[in-house]
Scaffold this motif. Structure first.
Motif, mmCIF file in Angstrom:
data_model
loop_
_atom_site.group_PDB
_atom_site.id
_atom_site.type_symbol
_atom_site.label_atom_id
_atom_site.label_comp_id
_atom_site.label_asym_id
_atom_site.label_seq_id
_atom_site.Cartn_x
_atom_site.Cartn_y
_atom_site.Cartn_z
ATOM 1 N N LEU A 100 19.921 0.311 -11.202
ATOM 2 C CA LEU A 100 18.894 0.943 -11.563
ATOM 3 C C LEU A 100 17.656 0.393 -12.401
ATOM 4 N N SER A 101 18.366 -0.521 -13.062
ATOM 5 C CA SER A 101 17.167 -1.304 -13.900
ATOM 6 C C SER A 101 16.451 -2.357 -12.914
ATOM 7 N N VAL A 102 17.269 -2.862 -11.825
ATOM 8 C CA VAL A 102 16.567 -3.929 -11.064
ATOM 9 C C VAL A 102 15.672 -2.959 -10.238
ATOM 10 N N LEU A 103 15.987 -2.063 -9.732
ATOM 11 C CA LEU A 103 15.228 -1.109 -8.849
ATOM 12 C C LEU A 103 13.917 -0.642 -9.486
ATOM 13 N N VAL A 104 14.029 -0.373 -10.795
ATOM 14 C CA VAL A 104 12.712 0.108 -11.466
ATOM 15 C C VAL A 104 11.947 -0.934 -11.643
ATOM 16 N N THR A 105 12.387 -2.260 -12.068
ATOM 17 C CA THR A 105 11.556 -3.708 -12.107
ATOM 18 C C THR A 105 10.816 -3.939 -10.663
ATOM 19 N N GLU A 106 11.726 -3.684 -9.727
ATOM 20 C CA GLU A 106 11.169 -4.102 -8.334
ATOM 21 C C GLU A 106 9.830 -3.146 -8.078
ATOM 22 N N ILE A 107 10.098 -2.022 -8.404
ATOM 23 C CA ILE A 107 8.920 -1.108 -8.091
ATOM 24 C C ILE A 107 7.720 -1.589 -9.023
ATOM 25 N N LEU A 108 7.817 -1.826 -10.143
ATOM 26 C CA LEU A 108 6.653 -2.447 -10.903
ATOM 27 C C LEU A 108 6.177 -3.587 -10.109
ATOM 28 N N GLN A 109 7.050 -4.397 -9.920
ATOM 29 C CA GLN A 109 6.693 -5.740 -9.239
ATOM 30 C C GLN A 109 5.937 -5.585 -7.747
ATOM 31 N N ILE A 110 6.352 -4.613 -7.154
ATOM 32 C CA ILE A 110 5.639 -4.381 -5.891
ATOM 33 C C ILE A 110 4.566 -3.480 -5.694
ATOM 34 N N VAL A 111 4.175 -2.762 -6.978
ATOM 35 C CA VAL A 111 2.978 -1.953 -7.234
ATOM 36 C C VAL A 111 1.886 -3.212 -7.682
ATOM 37 N N LEU A 112 2.258 -3.985 -8.584
ATOM 38 C CA LEU A 112 1.392 -4.767 -9.144
ATOM 39 C C LEU A 112 0.969 -5.923 -8.010
ATOM 40 N N LEU A 113 1.996 -6.481 -7.062
ATOM 41 C CA LEU A 113 1.617 -7.193 -6.104
ATOM 42 C C LEU A 113 0.852 -6.930 -5.053
ATOM 43 N N THR A 114 1.023 -5.389 -4.826
ATOM 44 C CA THR A 114 0.346 -4.775 -3.724
ATOM 45 C C THR A 114 -1.063 -4.646 -3.911
ATOM 46 N N VAL A 115 -1.459 -4.237 -5.238
ATOM 47 C CA VAL A 115 -2.782 -3.925 -5.843
ATOM 48 C C VAL A 115 -3.467 -5.506 -5.583
ATOM 49 N N ILE A 116 -2.672 -6.614 -6.093
ATOM 50 C CA ILE A 116 -3.432 -7.883 -6.168
ATOM 51 C C ILE A 116 -3.621 -8.071 -4.736
ATOM 52 N N ALA A 117 -2.714 -7.981 -3.744
ATOM 53 C CA ALA A 117 -2.683 -8.374 -2.361
ATOM 54 C C ALA A 117 -4.016 -7.615 -1.612
ATOM 55 N N PHE A 118 -4.141 -6.367 -2.062
ATOM 56 C CA PHE A 118 -5.351 -5.462 -1.513
ATOM 57 C C PHE A 118 -6.780 -6.086 -1.917
ATOM 58 N N ALA A 119 -6.673 -6.509 -3.535
ATOM 59 C CA ALA A 119 -7.887 -7.177 -3.756
ATOM 60 C C ALA A 119 -8.080 -8.334 -3.062
ATOM 61 N N LEU A 120 -7.281 -9.016 -2.756
ATOM 62 C CA LEU A 120 -7.451 -10.424 -2.053
ATOM 63 C C LEU A 120 -7.608 -10.126 -0.495
ATOM 64 N N GLY A 121 -7.697 -8.891 0.140
ATOM 65 C CA GLY A 121 -7.969 -8.654 1.302
ATOM 66 C C GLY A 121 -6.988 -8.354 2.264
ATOM 67 N N TRP A 122 -5.790 -7.886 1.700
ATOM 68 C CA TRP A 122 -4.673 -7.577 2.673
ATOM 69 C C TRP A 122 -4.686 -6.364 3.409
ATOM 70 N N ASP A 123 -4.318 -6.578 4.629
ATOM 71 C CA ASP A 123 -4.546 -5.526 5.528
ATOM 72 C C ASP A 123 -3.212 -5.074 6.135
ATOM 73 N N PRO A 124 -2.274 -4.569 5.511
ATOM 74 C CA PRO A 124 -0.839 -4.392 5.988
ATOM 75 C C PRO A 124 -0.943 -3.245 7.169
ATOM 76 N N GLN A 125 0.185 -3.486 8.135
ATOM 77 C CA GLN A 125 0.543 -2.644 9.234
ATOM 78 C C GLN A 125 1.729 -1.950 9.251
ATOM 79 N N GLY A 126 2.353 -1.163 10.207
ATOM 80 C CA GLY A 126 3.667 -1.166 10.419
ATOM 81 C C GLY A 126 4.069 0.284 9.904
ATOM 82 N N ASN A 127 5.409 0.308 9.916
ATOM 83 C CA ASN A 127 6.217 1.584 9.530
ATOM 84 C C ASN A 127 6.580 1.346 8.132
ATOM 85 N N PRO A 128 6.356 2.360 7.055
ATOM 86 C CA PRO A 128 6.599 2.298 5.919
ATOM 87 C C PRO A 128 8.388 2.564 5.736
ATOM 88 N N LEU A 129 8.841 3.144 6.702
ATOM 89 C CA LEU A 129 10.202 3.391 6.704
ATOM 90 C C LEU A 129 11.164 2.208 6.700
#
Length: 238
Positions: A100-129
């Motif tokens: 559970l600790s790993v999952l919480v940390t990963e969620i924080l990582q993914i949110v941070l990296l996603t925000v930074i990637a969007f700021a750099l112009g990332w345009d993701p596609q595909g199925n969230p599932l």
């Protein structure tokens, strides 16, 4: 008890400067640097579209494998695991709390990296599932390997081996360098690694808009089953 232990594990990880460097700072710097400077030929399109999925895979590996292996290895060396195993919290509960600790940390990582990637112009596609399944199976695969290493090797050996694997997977796992840059024979072998399956699967979905990447999911599922089963069988608490 599991929730309390998971909260404690998460606080300890977030207060550890070395762990934060590994799990947050390094992936962030790599994403920003390689997206801004033309160092690696990532093919057609924006560099961030290629790099962001690989960096997400690297973040999962850094937390679920490298960070967890090192932390658990030294807890085992100093007798922390032995004492926790004698507490009212059952052993499976302790492993659940660590997960559970790993999952919480990963969620924080993914949110941070996603925000930074969007700021750099990332345009993701595909199925969230499909992305969610890849991340879950990737976490399970790397957690099993990390716990197996921490529960069988000495702490110093775990520290060295986990960092070495991190560097090797960073270079040869399709995170920063496209797999087609490697010789065809090496591609077949490297493609079976969990980091390759995770980064390629995320890239197929998020960059190319592919459907469910069953091949990559299958590779991750095999690594997850084998790693967790081996960790459960060979893990030593002392």
């Amino acid at each position: 008890m599991i929730a309390a232990q998971a909260a404690l594990e998460t606080k300890m990880l977030l207060r550890n400067g070395e762990q934060l460097l590994l799990t947050v700072v390094i992936p962030t710097l790599l994403l920003v640097l390689f997206s801004s400077v033309d160092i690696v030929d990532t093919g057609a399109g924006e560099a961030v579209d290629f790099l962001a999925p690989g960096i997400l895979a690297l973040a999962v590996m850094s937390t679920a494998f490298t960070g967890q292996a090192i932390a658990t290895g030294f807890e085992r060396r100093y007798g922390v695991l032995k004492r926790l195993a004698a507490s009212p919290l059952p052993r499976w509960g302790l492993m659940t709390a660590k997960t559970l600790s790993v999952l919480v940390t990963e969620i924080l990582q993914i949110v941070l990296l996603t925000v930074i990637a969007f700021a750099l112009g990332w345009d993701p596609q595909g199925n969230p599932l499909a992305v969610l399944l890849l991340l879950i199976l990737g976490t399970a695969a790397f957690s099993g390997l990390g716990l197996l290493m921490a529960g069988t090797l000495r702490a110093e050996a775990t520290l060295a081996a986990a960092n070495l694997v991190f560097l090797l997977f960073l270079v040869g796992g399709g995170v920063m360098v496209p797999m087609d840059k490697f010789p065809s024979g090496a591609q077949d072998v490297l493609g079976l690694l969990p980091i390759s399956a995770l980064s390629d699967g995320l890239r197929d979905v998020l960059q190319h808009g592919a459907g469910m990447p069953w091949g990559d999911l299958g590779i991750l599922a095999v690594w997850a089953v084998v790693g967790l089963a081996a960790a459960g069988k060979f893990f030593r608490w002392e």
